[in-house]
Design a protein around this motif. Structure first.
Motif, PDB file in Angstrom:
ATOM      1  N   ASN A   1      53.367   8.707  18.493  1.00 14.36           N
ATOM      2  CA  ASN A   1      53.510   8.761  16.969  1.00 14.36           C
ATOM      3  C   ASN A   1      52.907  10.346  16.474  1.00 14.36           C
ATOM      4  OD1 ASN A   1      53.224   8.781  14.385  1.00 14.36           O
ATOM      5  ND2 ASN A   1      52.795   6.400  14.124  1.00 14.36           N
TER       6      ASN A   1
ATOM      7  N   ARG B   1      52.787  11.914  13.727  1.00 15.18           N
ATOM      8  CA  ARG B   1      51.978  12.326  12.615  1.00 15.18           C
ATOM      9  C   ARG B   1      50.684  11.455  12.821  1.00 15.18           C
ATOM     10  NH1 ARG B   1      52.371   9.811   6.677  1.00 15.18           N
ATOM     11  NH2 ARG B   1      51.429   7.963   7.570  1.00 15.18           N
ATOM     12  N   SER B   2      50.455  10.194  13.333  1.00 11.25           N
ATOM     13  CA  SER B   2      48.983   9.730  13.400  1.00 11.25           C
ATOM     14  C   SER B   2      48.169  10.791  14.491  1.00 11.25           C
ATOM     15  CB  SER B   2      49.243   8.407  14.420  1.00 11.25           C
ATOM     16  OG  SER B   2      50.015   7.662  13.431  1.00 11.25           O
ATOM     17  N   ALA B   3      49.224  11.532  15.436  1.00  8.80           N
ATOM     18  CA  ALA B   3      48.297  12.360  16.278  1.00  8.80           C
ATOM     19  C   ALA B   3      47.893  13.562  15.519  1.00  8.80           C
ATOM     20  CB  ALA B   3      49.634  12.556  17.489  1.00  8.80           C
ATOM     21  N   ILE B   4      48.661  14.158  14.504  1.00  7.38           N
ATOM     22  CA  ILE B   4      48.438  15.142  13.667  1.00  7.38           C
ATOM     23  C   ILE B   4      47.013  14.665  13.036  1.00  7.38           C
ATOM     24  CG2 ILE B   4      48.528  16.483  11.814  1.00  7.38           C
ATOM     25  CD1 ILE B   4      51.404  16.846  12.808  1.00  7.38           C
ATOM     26  N   LEU B   5      47.124  13.426  12.469  1.00  2.00           N
ATOM     27  CA  LEU B   5      45.951  12.997  11.551  1.00  2.00           C
ATOM     28  C   LEU B   5      44.762  12.955  12.592  1.00  2.00           C
ATOM     29  CD1 LEU B   5      47.595  10.451   9.300  1.00  2.00           C
ATOM     30  CD2 LEU B   5      46.655  12.682   8.681  1.00  2.00           C
ATOM     31  N   ALA B   6      44.891  12.647  13.900  1.00  2.00           N
ATOM     32  CA  ALA B   6      43.547  12.740  14.788  1.00  2.00           C
ATOM     33  C   ALA B   6      43.329  13.808  15.230  1.00  2.00           C
ATOM     34  CB  ALA B   6      44.191  11.657  15.916  1.00  2.00           C
TER      35      ALA B   6
END
Ligand SMILES: Nc1ncnc2c1ncn2[C@@H]1O[C@H](COP(=O)(O)OP(=O)(O)OP(=O)(O)O)[C@@H](O)[C@H]1O
Ligand SMILES: Nc1ncnc2c1ncn2[C@@H]1O[C@H](COP(=O)(O)OP(=O)(O)OP(=O)(O)O)[C@@H](O)[C@H]1O
Ligand SMILES: [Mg+2]
Ligand SMILES: [Mg+2]
Lengths: 256, 255, 663
Positions: free
Chosen positions: C177, C179-184
């Motif tokens: 994922n 997008r989730s990785a970026i948010l992390a």
């Protein structure tokens, strides 16, 4: 006692070593709205998954007296068990109206063959009426991706309604709606129930659940810990400790 | 007091169509601010613009006094923004324990903190996020966000799918977390009363329009304002109500 | 017994190469969530680089150690280049786009190597010890063991890396994922790059060793991707250990099967061993493995990412198609004969490409078996005519029915894999058909080609050699072309119409989300099988038309390299739109666009390699500009512009405004 529309008995589900449901019995009568509540991870969604055949389960599921045990998910849906998903799963490539049309049309071999030969099938009236029932007719041509979360929820409900299910299982329909919107949704669902639609309703918005349901069942760790009229369940100390907390006191608009 | 976050004239939206227009907003350190508005008002869009996962159309985003308008979302996250998006932003293939280990190089997540706030997670450390129940996923997302010890916490739909007892326990936790660590919290929540219960201040969003800041306790007592915003009443109405409201505060203060 | 041992050990070397390619596939699946069809080509490139450095092809020859090191460095650089050109621009596009890009890379690598070094295999000077050892009485080169050992060690090391390090965890997260990785706070770009570099260096190391043990060949090594994909599928695209073990086992199995084919009990035909047994066995192995592994609906928590480009609405098709149809009709009469032939071929290829629109565009299943099914149809028509005297129209009907039945059977066998992983099963099926049927001298054309009798109806010849020549008085006859035109238009309308109807909606529902589709009463299996049926019937029809168009059928036109090229070109032109099929059809081999290139643009020798090079480059450029495909991208832009206009006026998607909400 009236014959229940949906009669699920001794439903158990195991995931590897985890027992998610343990011998749960739930019945839904005609035009009845049964609420299913309980802490997170209690097995509520799993129960709907079992009813609709998405997980392997023990126990029997009878719909209008017909045993669904051997049927695959789509056949259970065709037999009259509708459901929505906790995380809405709309078909992104189809417009809202087309999404609903998928559910509304029941293809037969003949209709499919006719279609392959170029015939155009008539639009089902169920599309319009289910959009109407949830007041979202203006969204008919929109694409799912463009909708805000609350709108997607409503479209999801309209979609399963369009298949004219005997029992509609709703998994957290009010999540993502604000207090007023869930109140409106409650009224809409109540109207449907009064017209004879049976429902199984899961939600964590307790005013919504208690205000809409005729009967409430509480699960904890896969077991039924309480069941009965909303008024009784609300005051059950076990339910308060496990699930409601002090919110129990503030529940308003509950059905008796 | 320095600001954890400040938005000036922020506009954002999706390929061409602007959803949020000219929004001014600030969140102080250790302050809990809630963003209210009806379905489709652009709350989610605002949070996404702050964390950078959607591009802004104009205006500036300032984090802890530094302009980060042109900083990539990855860098923003590294500078201490923790965004719990509407879809929770989890990795379905990773277990609970792995989620609480996952971070950039040198980053240490305080897994104990997450387990302390959400004891239910401690019992399922080896379960993959994909098979967890909706509420369990929400707990993991929140637990992970807290474990990252952020400087700014963006929470979209905080109570979504959580059992009432959990919400009841969670709200004071957020409050306490903000007070103790000085983290700024920007909170979107459908249940207005809940949100106002722990927030210091609130912003009301109409459809796409910028908004005014209110004292949370004031709003709790004055439901007219919220109604006006939620009913999508035209801006004039909202504005006149707002002046009305400010007038009242003014009167009270001058008395 | 000794022989069995000997052949097992001999199979170890090719098994090691298959295992390496399988590991490469697993690496790219973990790194960027897609299937890297070019994994075999990467090993080949490494082999050639090393060969050049060692033999002094360009510059003075290097010693062994510097040559190995330099090869690895160059492979790392190559990884960076490919990442920048073919992977990074597509990070947010569908995994299918990235798979197609890898086909582009495969075509490009293969063509480039063949242009520079020619098509003959090369052997590098030995890297590993040239000694032999004696094992239970058989003498075998020790290098085989070392090669296999190196691969096993690599697999172990990689599985440690991905299981126990922060990097491995971050890679798994980011590929699942973005997008989730970026948010992390992760950087998917650098993670993807790092994974690519690892994949290329690992492939490089084995390529170097392989070059000296078994030699490298630009025509066969890249195609080892097929057994390697099977091994990767068994490993669920995630386990290095299983991928490695399965790869080695396949290599040994192939070798043993070769040994078996020399035995008296092995099925024979005309005194020779029956060809293609190995490929058929591999196909069935995959199918059996799938039954034991997958499930017919995705389970809870199985991520169903967006795997396909969007499906624009198709409107005003008649108005758009009419001028094209008219132009074709005129061209079929007035143009010189080679162009008339090319137009007809374009029409036939369009029909074939329509089958991709149905199965890939509408239902989201990446099937590449259709070209083989077309070949099956073509050979059936030929054999029915020459051996049983069954001609038009019964012959084609039987041929199409046969292709449909086989296609449905393959589809039914593959119900447990979905989306892009289906490519593995259908590739294996295509190869099995190719080797078992086409290469069989009695059923297929062998290497020579099988004659086809022209279709006649009531004594009138409808074929390409009808007594009704073109304007310049030569064959092929426009009559057949015009008939093909009518057939193509009908099928085009059929496929376009499918999208709008009830069945099309159900197909798109299945494509979006199988679980949700089942939950509204859609019979997912039935929809997929019907779609396989339609696609196979279209493919069979195209095959029959091909046969009549050329009056001969040769196995060479139905190989998997061509099938992959075709799939890729349909995708880059627009796989969710019927118009995409038309463009791809006219760009297909033998059709108008390649003919023009061949006649006026390209050098005369090595024409097919040049065409391949151009297609490879074209794919990558096109993907960079329109990751969802040319026509789809343009259509979406148009839709968005219209939407934008609508938004400045009162919008359709006006947010909910409720009246009388209780406070
Ligand atoms: N495939 C699986 N493997 C292991 N555990 C699973 C699997 N699927 C579900 N579970 C577990 O079963 C339990 C029941 O999940 P379920 O989704 O039914 O809960 P729920 O009552 O709907 O909760 P919520 O209110 O949070 O949605 C959860 O603890 C979940 O983690
Ligand atoms: N990807 C998208 N493309 C186009 N329009 C979008 C997209 N996402 C959201 N929108 C539109 O932007 C508007 C604001 O959406 P947003 O999700 O920010 O609302 P919200 O305030 O978070 O609503 P909710 O309370 O329902 O979550 C909506 O009208 C929606 O239709
Ligand atoms: Mg649930
Ligand atoms: Mg939102």
């Amino acid at each position: 006692m009236i014959q229940p529309v949906l009669d699920a008995r001794g439903i158990s589900v195991h995931y590897g070593g985890v027992t998610a449901l343990d011998e749960v019995d739930i019945a839904v009568g005609p035009g009845q709205v049964v609420g299913l509540i309980g802490p997170n991870g209690a097995g509520k969604t799993t129960f709907i998954d079992a009813l609709t055949g998405f997980v392997r389960h023990e126990g029997t599921v009878r719909l209008d007296g017909v045993d669904l045990k051997r049927k695959r998910p789509h056949a259970r849906v065709q037999a009259g068990l509708g459901r929505t998903w906790q995380a809405v799963d709309l078909f992104d490539d189809l417009s809202v109206a087309e999404n609903i049309a998928v559910a509304a049309h029941r293809p037969t071999l003949v209709s499919t063959l006719r279609e392959l030969l170029g015939a155009t099938l008539p639009q089902s009236a169920a599309v319009a009426s289910s959009l109407e029932a949830l007041d979202i007719a203006h969204l008919a041509e929109a694409r799912p991706r463009e909708l805000a979360e609350g709108q997607r929820k409503l479209v999801g409900i309209a979609r399963s309604l369009a298949a004219a299910p005997k029992v509609l299982c709703l998994d957290e329909p009010a999540a993502g709606l604000d207090t007023d919107e869930s109140a409106v949704l409650g009224q809409q669902l109540r109207r449907l129930a009064d017209d004879g639609q049976s429902m199984l309703l899961i939600d964590h918005d307790i005013s919504f659940v208690f205000g809409t349901c005729d009967h409430v069942v509480v699960l904890e760790f896969g077991k039924v810990i309480a069941a009965g009229l909303p008024g009784d369940v609300k005051n059950d100390p076990r339910v308060i400790a496990a699930y409601l907390g002090t919110a129990a006191a503030s529940i308003s608009g509950e059905r008796s | 007091m320095t600001q954890a976050l400040e938005l000036r004239g922020l506009s954002a939206g999706y390929h061409g169509s602007t959803v949020v227009r000219d929004l001014d907003l600030r969140v102080g350190r250790g302050e809990v601010v809630t963003l209210l508005g009806p379905n489709g008002a652009g709350k989610t869009t605002t949070l996404c613009a702050i964390s950078g996962v959607i591009k802004t159309h104009g205006g500036s985003v300032t984090l802890g006094g530094e302009d980060i308008s042109s900083v990539s979302p990855t860098r923003r996250a590294r500078r201490g923004i923790a965004h719990v998006p509407e879809d929770r932003g989890l990795f379905f293939g990773l277990t609970v324990a792995e989620h609480l280990k996952l971070g950039r190089r040198g980053e240490h997540l305080d897994a104990e903190l997450a387990y302390k706030y959400f004891p239910a997670l401690a019992a399922i450390t080896n379960r993959r996020a994909g098979v967890m129940s909706g509420g369990e996923q929400q707990m993991l997302a929140l637990g992970r966000a807290l474990a990252r010890q952020p400087g700014l916490l963006l929470l979209d739909e905080l109570s979504l799918g959580l059992a009432p007892v959990i919400v009841e326990r969670l709200l004071p936790v957020i409050r306490q977390f903000a007070d103790e660590t000085g983290c700024g919290v920007l909170l979107v929540e459908q249940h207005v009363q809940l949100a106002l219960g722990i927030a210091d201040r609130a912003y009301l969003m109409g459809h796409g329009e910028g908004s005014t800041s209110y004292d949370a306790s004031e709003l709790l007592n004055d439901t007219r304002l919220i109604e006006a915003s939620y009913l999508g009443g035209d801006d004039l109405d909202l504005e006149s109500l707002a002046t009305d409201h400010n007038q009242k505060i003014y009167e009270r203060e001058t008395q | 017994m000794q022989n069995i041992l000997l052949f097992s050990i001999l199979g170890l070397a090719s098994g090691a190469i298959i295992a390496t390619i399988a590991i490469g596939v697993v690496l790219s699946w973990r790194g960027s969530g897609t299937i890297n069809i070019a994994a075999g080509a990467v090993v080949m490139v490494a082999g050639y680089i090393f060969w050049c450095l060692r033999t002094g092809y360009f510059a003075p020859a290097l010693m062994m150690v510097p040559a190995v090191l330099l090869t690895l460095v160059l492979m790392a650089l190559l990884a960076v280049v490919v990442e920048v050109v073919a992977v990074k621009p597509l990070r947010t596009a569908s995994p299918l786009a990235r798979l197609v890009a890898s086909i582009g890379v495969l075509l490009l690598f293969q063509a480039a190597v063949q242009l520079v070094f020619g098509t003959a295999p090369v052997d590098s000077p030995a890297v590993l010890s040239a000694e032999v050892v004696e094992v239970v009485g058989v003498t075998v080169p020790i290098a085989h063991f070392i090669l296999a050992g190196v691969v096993v060690v690599l697999a172990l090391a990689l599985s440690m890396l991905y299981r126990f390090t922060r990097f491995g965890l971050a890679t798994r997260a980011a590929s699942e994922n973005e997008r989730s990785a970026i948010l992390a706070g992760l950087s998917p770009d650098s993670l993807s790059l790092a994974n690519s570099v690892i994949a290329y260096v690992v492939a490089g190391l084995v390529g170097v060793l392989a070059a000296s043990v078994v030699g490298v060949s630009a025509s066969t090594l890249p195609l080892l991707i097929v057994p390697a994909l099977a091994a990767a599928l068994l490993a669920n695209f995630t386990s290095f250990g299983i991928a490695c073990a399965a790869g080695l086992a396949i290599g040994i199995g192939e070798s043993l099967l070769f040994y078996a084919s020399t035995q008296s009990w092995f099925p024979t035909q005309d005194g020779f061993a029956l060809p293609g047994m190995q490929q058929v066995a591999e196909f069935f192995l995959i199918v059996i493995a799938l039954w034991w592994r997958g499930s017919s609906l995705p389970q809870r928590g199985e991520t169903a990412g967006r795997s396909l480009p969007p499906v624009p609405r198709q409107e005003r098709l008649v108005r758009r198609a009419a001028p094209v149809v008219l132009a074709c009709a005129v061209a079929l009469v007035v143009l010189p004969s080679d162009f008339r032939q090319a137009v007809t071929t374009g029409l036939v290829a369009t029909v074939l490409c329509l089958s991709f629109v149905v199965i890939m565009g509408y239902v989201g299943q990446l099937s590449v078996v259709q070209l083989a099914l077309a070949g099956l149809g073509a050979f059936t028509v030929s054999r029915l005519g020459t051996e049983f005297g069954i001609g038009f129209p019964l012959g084609p009907i039987i041929a199409i029915a046969l292709a449909t039945v086989l296609g449905v059977a393959i589809g039914a066998a593959a119900l447990r894999v979905r989306g892009i992983t289906l490519v593995v099963v259908t590739l294996a099926a295509a190869i099995a058909i190719e080797q078992f049927v086409f290469a069989n001298a009695r059923w297929g054309g062998g290497q020579t080609g099988a004659p086809v009798e022209s279709p006649t109806l009531f004594g009138v010849n409808l074929g390409a050699d009808a007594s009704f020549p073109g304007l310049n008085g030569t064959l092929p006859s426009p009559l057949f072309g015009l008939l093909a035109l009518v057939g193509t238009v009908v099928l085009y309308a059929f496929v376009a119409n499918l999208r709008r109807g009830d069945l099309g909606r159900r197909m798109l529902a299945v494509r979006s989300n199988e679980r949700a589709a089942a939950a509204v009463g859609v019979n997912v299996r039935a929809v997929k099988i019907v779609a396989f049926g339609i696609a196979s019937a279209l493919a069979g029809t195209a095959g029959v038309m091909y046969a009549y168009n050329y009056s001969t059928v040769s196995a060479g036109s139905y190989g998997i390299a061509i099938a992959l090229t075709l799939v890729a070109s349909v995708y880059v032109l627009g796989v969710t739109l019927v118009q995409g099929a038309v463009l791809a059809g006219f760009g297909a081999i033998g059709a108008v666009v390649p003919l023009i290139l061949q006649k006026w643009v390209l050098p005369q020798d090595q024409i097919s390699i040049w065409v391949q090079l151009i297609i490879g480059v074209g794919l990558l450029v096109q993907l960079k500009l329109f990751p969802d495909g040319l026509l789809v991208g343009m259509e979406l832009k148009k839709e968005r512009r219209a939407e934008h206009k609508a938004q400045s006026e009162p919008s359709v998607v006006s947010p909910r405004v409720e009246e009388g909400v209780p406070a």
